[in-house]
Design an enzyme around this catalytic site. Structure first.
Site: not given
Lengths: 95, 493
Positions: B77, B157, B181
């Site tokens: 990420k 997210s 997330s």
């Protein structure tokens, strides 16, 4: 709870986010509706309840007061948007 | 195909020399480069460094002393700082930021032999539930409704990580979870997502959003893969003051642990109005699967559940306004020139942050400002205590909780609600566990009538990820979830 324009402008100033009048109005209305929704918390009784300031299962620890890192000025300056030698630059502050 | 493998099977295959790390990595890079123009799951694909890392992995494997994840292709990420590799938080303000250091979590994965394919897309600064706020564009879910090409969100997210793992263009990926997330995008994309206990994985070098909530975790295609990855990511780090000194257990060993006699709680407050009928039905199935495996299921109460989301939307913006104060155009990141220092700050932060991030900074500034602090922030911290106590009380009676991960399946990229509060409701079932700091995992359970994945969430006691892994394996076996999205490695985008 409606947010008045003066408060919205003050908050934007505190946050150092420049907003034009239209952006400020949009965010003022949206924040008002979020605050209305958050208003549901008024019904919760928090008398004698301590605030949770982190996860209770982790207590902050201390470490030896010794230098563990440093001497990396070039690394630190490597992402500077503007620099002068070993210094970051900013617009003139003192006339 | 090499992109069909899980981490667990690839670890064995690499050691049997069925294929090389270079072959494995190049298959994934090839697929990622083919599908990314459509999915936008990666902000940056690091083909060259991945190739070099794969060659080193092959040398280590040849010597026979290679650590467990040697040669395993992973997505990271783009919130984890990676030395020498651009790290953006999907924000314009960091769009050219190249960290001179490596985050603890990614350093640990590198030590374990992991090969990074690139940096995955996310909501800007991890603030969002649909991957709609990235400066680098929306991520499209590899899943679509049957016979309907409408592009859907992957969740957020950690939506780029979820999309990449689901589409087989990463074997596993790191995510971060502040209010859901990791778990919500895992549910939307039909993969496993594990948010560990707060403090289990170091936050050092991970770009901060809400520091009392942020926690890194694995996103994978199997529970065993998640256990393996978590084992590599977790552990005490003196550089994170909230990192836990709890020993890291052998998470993988929990995969086959019996759940006979395990007490499973069903929180009655999660049977809320927003829950779709099909999600309700899958939840009932999950209860039955655990009963069939010998678990004792009972109802429990988490009385403050309904206040979780509103409390979160005070605490997270407050911490975000403080964390994001550092982006001022002076030391790193975007600078927009101004005539005075204040004007430079205001222009930089206006142009550098997107609308959702600005809104959260402003909300946070408001609830922390003089005259409002006690009414909002202090009150929210007190309610957070009550939410945490709910979980501690429930875990007096049961060992683990079973809930839906999200109220519905993924929604369309163009079906985004205008009202931010509607958007926030996606996280209604994931936020309470974040507030309490307890570990939670989403496991794919079924497809709905439209062919989209639904996930079930397990929530455990502080530092008891092993029970999540044991119960998660039972759900995984019973569900037999083998469906793949219509877009995945090996098919044309």
């Amino acid at each position: 709870m409606a947010l008045d324009p003066a408060t919205a402008r003050r908050v934007a100033k505190l946050a150092r986010i420049g907003l034009n009048d239209q952006e400020l109005e949009t965010v003022r209305v949206q924040m008002g509706s979020i605050l209305d929704w958050i208003g549901m918390l008024d019904e919760v009784d928090v008398e004698n309840v301590p605030p949770m300031t982190g996860t209770e299962h982790v207590t902050l620890r201390q470490r030896e007061d010794v230098v563990t890192d440093g001497g990396r000025a070039e690394d630190i300056l490597s992402n500077a948007p503007d620099r002068a030698g070993a210094f970051f630059t900013v617009p003139k502050v003192v006339e | 195909m090499l992109t069909d493998l899980t981490i667990t099977t690839a670890i064995d295959g690499l050691r049997r020399r069925d294929f090389s790390a270079s072959e494995l990595v190049s298959a994934h890079i090839g697929a990622a480069e083919a599908l990314n123009p459509r999915l936008n799951a990666y902000i940056t694909i690091t083909s060259e460094s991945a190739g070099a890392a794969a060659r080193s992995a092959d040398e280590a494997l040849a010597k026979g002393d290679a650590p467990l994840l040697t040669g395993i292709p992973l997505g990271i990420k783009d919130l984890f700082c990676t030395a020498g590799i651009r790290t953006t938080a999907a924000s314009r303000i960091l769009s050219d930021f190249v960290p001179p250091y490596e985050s603890t979590v990614t350093q640990k994965l590198l030590h374990a032999g992991g090969v990074f394919l690139g940096k995955t897309n996310l909501d800007e600064f991890a603030m969002g539930s649909g991957n709609l706020t990235s400066f680098f564009g929306t991520v499209e879910s590899p899943w679509h409704r049957t016979g309907d090409a409408t592009p859907l969100v992957p969740g957020g997210s950690s939506g780029g990580s979820a999309a990449a793992v689901a589409a087989h263009i990463a074997m596993g990926a790191t995510g971060t979870d502040t209010g859901g997330s990791i778990r919500q995008p895992a549910a939307y994309c039909g993969i496993v997502g594990l948010k560990p206990t707060y403090g289990r994985c170091s936050r050092w070098g991970t770009i901060g959003f809400a520091s009392s909530l942020d926690q890194a975790g694995p996103m994978t295609r199997s529970v065993e893969d998640a256990a393996i990855m978590l084992g590599a990511m977790a552990g005490f780090d003196p550089r994170d003051s909230t990192s836990s000194e709890q020993p890291v257990p052998d998470f993988r060993a929990a995969v086959n642990r019996s759940v006979k006699g395990l007490r499973v709680g069903i929180p009655k407050e999660y049977r809320s109005e927003g829950l779709s009928e099909e999600m309700q039905a899958v939840w009932e199935k999950g209860i039955q699967w655990l009963k069939d495996a010998g678990c004792e299921v009972s109802d429990v109460s988490l009385p403050h559940t309904e206040y979780g989301l509103a409390t979160y939307y005070i605490i997270a913006p407050a911490e975000c306004s403080s964390n994001l104060a550092r982006y001022d155009g002076v030391r790193f990141g975007l600078r927009v020139p101004g005539d005075s220092l204040d004007e430079m700050y205001e222009k930089t932060r206006h142009d550098g942050f997107g609308e959702e991030v600005r809104r959260r900074i402003l909300m946070g500034t408001y609830v922390l400002s003089a005259g409002y602090y006690d009414a909002y922030y202090l009150k929210a911290q007190k309610i957070r205590t009550l939410i945490c106590r709910d979980f501690i009380n429930a875990f007096e009676e049961v060992d683990v909780l079973l809930t839906p991960t999200a109220p519905t399946t993924a929604f369309g990229i163009n079906e985004k609600p205008d009202d931010p509060v509607q958007m926030y409701l996606n996280d209604i079932f994931t936020v309470p566990a974040s507030m309490a700091g307890v570990p939670a995992m989403s496991v794919p359970a079924a497809l709905n009538a439209e062919g989209l994945p639904l996930g079930l969430q397990l929530i455990g006691r502080h530092f008891d990820e092993e029970t999540l892994i044991a119960a998660g394996s039972v759900l995984e076996k019973a569900a037999g979830f083998t469906a793949r999205p219509d877009i995945h490695a090996g098919v044309a985008a």
